[in-house]
Design a protein around this motif. Structure first.
Motif, PDB file in Angstrom:
ATOM      1  N   ALA A 192       0.841  -1.204   0.000  1.00 18.03           N
ATOM      2  CA  ALA A 192       0.000   0.000   0.000  1.00 18.03           C
ATOM      3  C   ALA A 192       0.873   1.249   0.000  1.00 18.03           C
ATOM      4  O   ALA A 192       0.562   2.231  -0.684  1.00 18.03           O
ATOM      5  CB  ALA A 192      -0.933  -0.011   1.206  1.00 18.03           C
ATOM      6  N   ILE A 193       1.990   1.208   0.747  1.00 14.96           N
ATOM      7  CA  ILE A 193       2.884   2.380   0.757  1.00 14.96           C
ATOM      8  C   ILE A 193       3.457   2.611  -0.639  1.00 14.96           C
ATOM      9  O   ILE A 193       3.491   3.741  -1.138  1.00 14.96           O
ATOM     10  CB  ILE A 193       4.030   2.193   1.769  1.00 14.96           C
ATOM     11  CG1 ILE A 193       3.489   2.259   3.196  1.00 14.96           C
ATOM     12  CG2 ILE A 193       5.088   3.279   1.577  1.00 14.96           C
ATOM     13  CD1 ILE A 193       4.554   2.064   4.246  1.00 14.96           C
ATOM     14  N   VAL A 194       3.896   1.531  -1.293  1.00 21.79           N
ATOM     15  CA  VAL A 194       4.464   1.676  -2.638  1.00 21.79           C
ATOM     16  C   VAL A 194       3.431   2.307  -3.574  1.00 21.79           C
ATOM     17  O   VAL A 194       3.701   3.328  -4.228  1.00 21.79           O
ATOM     18  CB  VAL A 194       4.924   0.316  -3.203  1.00 21.79           C
ATOM     19  CG1 VAL A 194       5.358   0.468  -4.669  1.00 21.79           C
ATOM     20  CG2 VAL A 194       6.067  -0.243  -2.370  1.00 21.79           C
ATOM     21  N   PHE A 195       2.228   1.730  -3.623  1.00 26.26           N
ATOM     22  CA  PHE A 195       1.194   2.249  -4.531  1.00 26.26           C
ATOM     23  C   PHE A 195       0.822   3.695  -4.190  1.00 26.26           C
ATOM     24  O   PHE A 195       0.721   4.552  -5.065  1.00 26.26           O
ATOM     25  CB  PHE A 195      -0.058   1.367  -4.478  1.00 26.26           C
ATOM     26  CG  PHE A 195       0.078   0.090  -5.254  1.00 26.26           C
ATOM     27  CD1 PHE A 195       0.486   0.100  -6.581  1.00 26.26           C
ATOM     28  CD2 PHE A 195      -0.201  -1.133  -4.671  1.00 26.26           C
ATOM     29  CE1 PHE A 195       0.611  -1.077  -7.309  1.00 26.26           C
ATOM     30  CE2 PHE A 195      -0.093  -2.322  -5.391  1.00 26.26           C
ATOM     31  CZ  PHE A 195       0.319  -2.292  -6.706  1.00 26.26           C
ATOM     32  N   ALA A 196       0.615   3.949  -2.908  1.00 26.18           N
ATOM     33  CA  ALA A 196       0.179   5.298  -2.511  1.00 26.18           C
ATOM     34  C   ALA A 196       1.278   6.321  -2.791  1.00 26.18           C
ATOM     35  O   ALA A 196       0.992   7.454  -3.195  1.00 26.18           O
ATOM     36  CB  ALA A 196      -0.210   5.313  -1.035  1.00 26.18           C
ATOM     37  N   THR A 197       2.544   5.925  -2.601  1.00 23.15           N
ATOM     38  CA  THR A 197       3.629   6.881  -2.852  1.00 23.15           C
ATOM     39  C   THR A 197       3.752   7.188  -4.349  1.00 23.15           C
ATOM     40  O   THR A 197       4.003   8.335  -4.727  1.00 23.15           O
ATOM     41  CB  THR A 197       4.972   6.358  -2.310  1.00 23.15           C
ATOM     42  OG1 THR A 197       4.770   5.845  -1.007  1.00 23.15           O
ATOM     43  CG2 THR A 197       6.001   7.457  -2.263  1.00 23.15           C
ATOM     44  N   ILE A 198       3.579   6.155  -5.188  1.00 23.09           N
ATOM     45  CA  ILE A 198       3.580   6.417  -6.638  1.00 23.09           C
ATOM     46  C   ILE A 198       2.502   7.453  -6.949  1.00 23.09           C
ATOM     47  O   ILE A 198       2.717   8.421  -7.681  1.00 23.09           O
ATOM     48  CB  ILE A 198       3.292   5.128  -7.439  1.00 23.09           C
ATOM     49  CG1 ILE A 198       4.405   4.104  -7.231  1.00 23.09           C
ATOM     50  CG2 ILE A 198       3.130   5.449  -8.931  1.00 23.09           C
ATOM     51  CD1 ILE A 198       4.123   2.766  -7.898  1.00 23.09           C
TER      52      ILE A 198
END
Lengths: 98, 468
Positions: free
Chosen positions: A68-74
């Motif tokens: 979720a962090i990866v997707f949200a940061t993108i």
């Protein structure tokens, strides 16, 4: 803070009204940056991702949190950067043109 | 940080989001607005990280580094013509993040003692978890399909198959049943996995029957979904900033969806379930034969007309984006202005593949934004205009929408280019537009067709006008 559902719903309804009010003033000229910019704002879910990944808990929850962090940061970084890139291109008429 | 301090930080973040969106009301303040919204995000992230109880720093750091790198490369490398794909992809990632956050909360709840877990059944939190998962997952796969269509990885046409509505209806029922069952009994992780899987499939099925020309509606709607999914996670985590920011984005997406539907004179359900493009494709291609012959001209012929003109309105469409012709168009604008011809641009709300697509392309080519004029404002100017130049647009200039009650696009607001003294239409061939509807404009007496690639034709036009 939002443990009372009525409070949460109150905030939700008021925010919807503010949203429609504010967004109806955005001219069609800027509708693409509005979409990419508001998309970056929806990356606020990164707050939830940080809580999910950053709390002592089960492995699966941490994995979900990490993804979720990866997707949200993108979403956040990509969204704000590309909006900035677009907005920098909108220029008024040069003096010599008029 | 105390709980109150954290909540106040979230309030600051929400305020910055609202101020940011408010500054998008003018191109002069928009860059500042974007910076305000971005700093709001920074405040929210910082407050969360400083809150007591956040551990697992390596995981967080790794996620942020990977995500930032991918996001930055995407944002800096993407071509402006590919902006619809980019926004579709970002919508999808936002949806995925929200679904994962909701899922993580449910996984964590499994660690509670059975009595507490059972108590969660039927709560707002449990409902928000299923809702966040459902909408987030639909947003993810729906956006990926939209991305694939826009990037032309798959055909852009509407995909239809027998019993499509029945299949979608059955899946919708399954989704509702699963949602209710999990919300009542949150210990059912098996059902949760089933819900996630069905929702992912549902997202694909909802977007494949929608044709490329309807993408502005789909992208706006998915934009709204990504906001609603974030809002649902706000209810999961009892976090006001997620509720507020999610609501802002949800409202924004719905507002744009409505504008796009109005600009096509179609209801949202007709766009989503009508499979419009496919139906019209069958008979449309052959329908032009009895309307007379379209007259083909060369850029040199056009230059003669321009030599007597004093005003020109350019009408860009998706064809300009496909041909990457925006820089050539900007050059043409300068050449025409140097010959004393007043040039403006007529922007139809659904020109291109997303709201505002044409404006971004022309801004990229350094066309001043004062020249880009909305439909309602420019339509009264066509009768006094010497030349209307239609560039890769079709349905948005189709006079049938005004007069022909039998036309599938009857009632759609259009740009009245046919009222101009002369109309040039630059087009690859006589093939009908995406909706498959023949355009009587091409057969009007005052219409001159110039066939060819939009960019090549505009460049020859630049030379021809210069040399005349």
């Amino acid at each position: 803070m939002l443990d009372d559902p009525a409070v949460a719903l109150t905030i939700l309804v008021l925010a919807l009204f503010v949203g429609i009010e504010v967004i109806s003033k955005v001219p069609p000229l800027l509708h693409t940056p509005l979409m990419s910019g508001s998309n970056a704002i929806s990356g606020i879910t990164i707050v939830g991702a940080l809580i999910a990944a950053g709390t002592e808990n089960r492995d699966l929850a941490t994995l979900f949190g990490f993804l979720a962090i990866v997707f949200a940061t993108i979403n956040v970084v990509g969204g704000f950067l590309v909006t900035n890139r677009m907005l920098a291109m909108f220029k008024p008429r040069k003096k010599s043109d008029s | 940080m105390s709980e109150t301090t954290i909540q106040i930080a979230y309030l600051v973040a929400s305020t910055l989001f609202i101020l940011g969106l408010r500054n998008l009301s003018s191109p002069k303040s928009a860059t500042l607005g974007n910076a305000l919204a971005a700093s709001g995000m920074f405040v929210a992230v910082l407050a969360t990280l400083l809150a007591q109880g956040v551990v697992g720093w390596p995981t967080i750091l790794a996620g942020v580094v990977v995500g930032s790198a991918i996001g930055a490369v995407l944002a800096l490398r993407i071509e402006m013509t590919a902006m619809p794909q980019m926004v579709a992809l970002l919508n999808g990632f936002g949806g995925a993040a929200s679904a994962l956050v909701a899922g993580a909360e449910l996984v964590r709840a499994q660690g509670l003692d059975p009595a507490t877990l059972a108590e969660m059944g039927g709560s707002i939190k449990a409902s928000a978890i299923v809702l966040g998962t459902l909408i987030g997952a639909v947003t993810l796969t729906g956006s990926l399909v939209a991305f694939a269509k826009l990037q032309e990885l798959v055909g852009g046409a509407a995909v239809t198959y027998p019993l499509q509505r029945t299949v979608n209806g059955a899946i919708a029922v399954a989704v509702v049943v699963l949602c209710v069952m999990i919300a009542i009994d949150p210990s059912r992780m098996d059902l949760y996995a089933a819900l996630a899987a069905v929702a992912l499939v549902f997202g694909v099925l909802l977007v494949i029957p929608i044709g490329g020309a309807d993408m502005p509606v789909v992208i706006s709607l998915l934009n709204s979904y990504s906001g609603i999914a974030a809002m649902a996670t706000g209810f999961v985590l009892s976090n006001a900033s997620l509720v507020i920011a999610g609501a802002l984005v949800g409202a924004s997406g719905l507002f744009l969806t409505k504008i796009m539907c109005d600009a096509m004179n179609r209801s949202l359900s007709n766009v989503l379930f009508g499979a419009f493009g496919a139906q019209a494709d069958d008979g449309g291609a052959a329908a032009g034969g009895d309307q007379g012959t379209a007259k083909a001209y060369t850029p040199e012929d056009a230059a003669v007309i321009f030599s007597n003109a004093s005003s020109c309105i350019i009408v860009p469409g998706y064809g300009m984006a496909v041909a990457q012709a925006q820089h050539a168009v900007a050059e043409l604008t300068e050449v025409l202005e140097s010959k004393g011809i007043k040039v403006s641009f007529a922007i139809h709300p659904v020109a291109g593949r997303m709201p505002g697509h044409m404006n971004v392309l022309l801004a990229e080519a350094d066309v001043a934004y004062e020249r880009l004029i909305e439909m309602d404002e420019i339509n009264p100017q066509f009768p006094e205009t010497d030349v209307a130049l239609v560039l890769g647009a079709n349905d948005v200039v189709n006079p049938s929408a005004r007069a022909d009650t039998s036309s599938p696009i009857y009632g759609m607001p259009i740009l009245d280019v046919d009222y101009a003294t002369n109309v040039f239409v630059i087009k690859r061939s006589m093939n009908p537009g995406f909706a498959g509807i023949q355009n009587p404009l091409f057969f009007h007496d005052n219409t001159m067709m110039i066939f060819g690639d939009a960019k090549q034709v505009v460049l020859s036009l630049v030379e021809a006008v210069k040399n005349y």
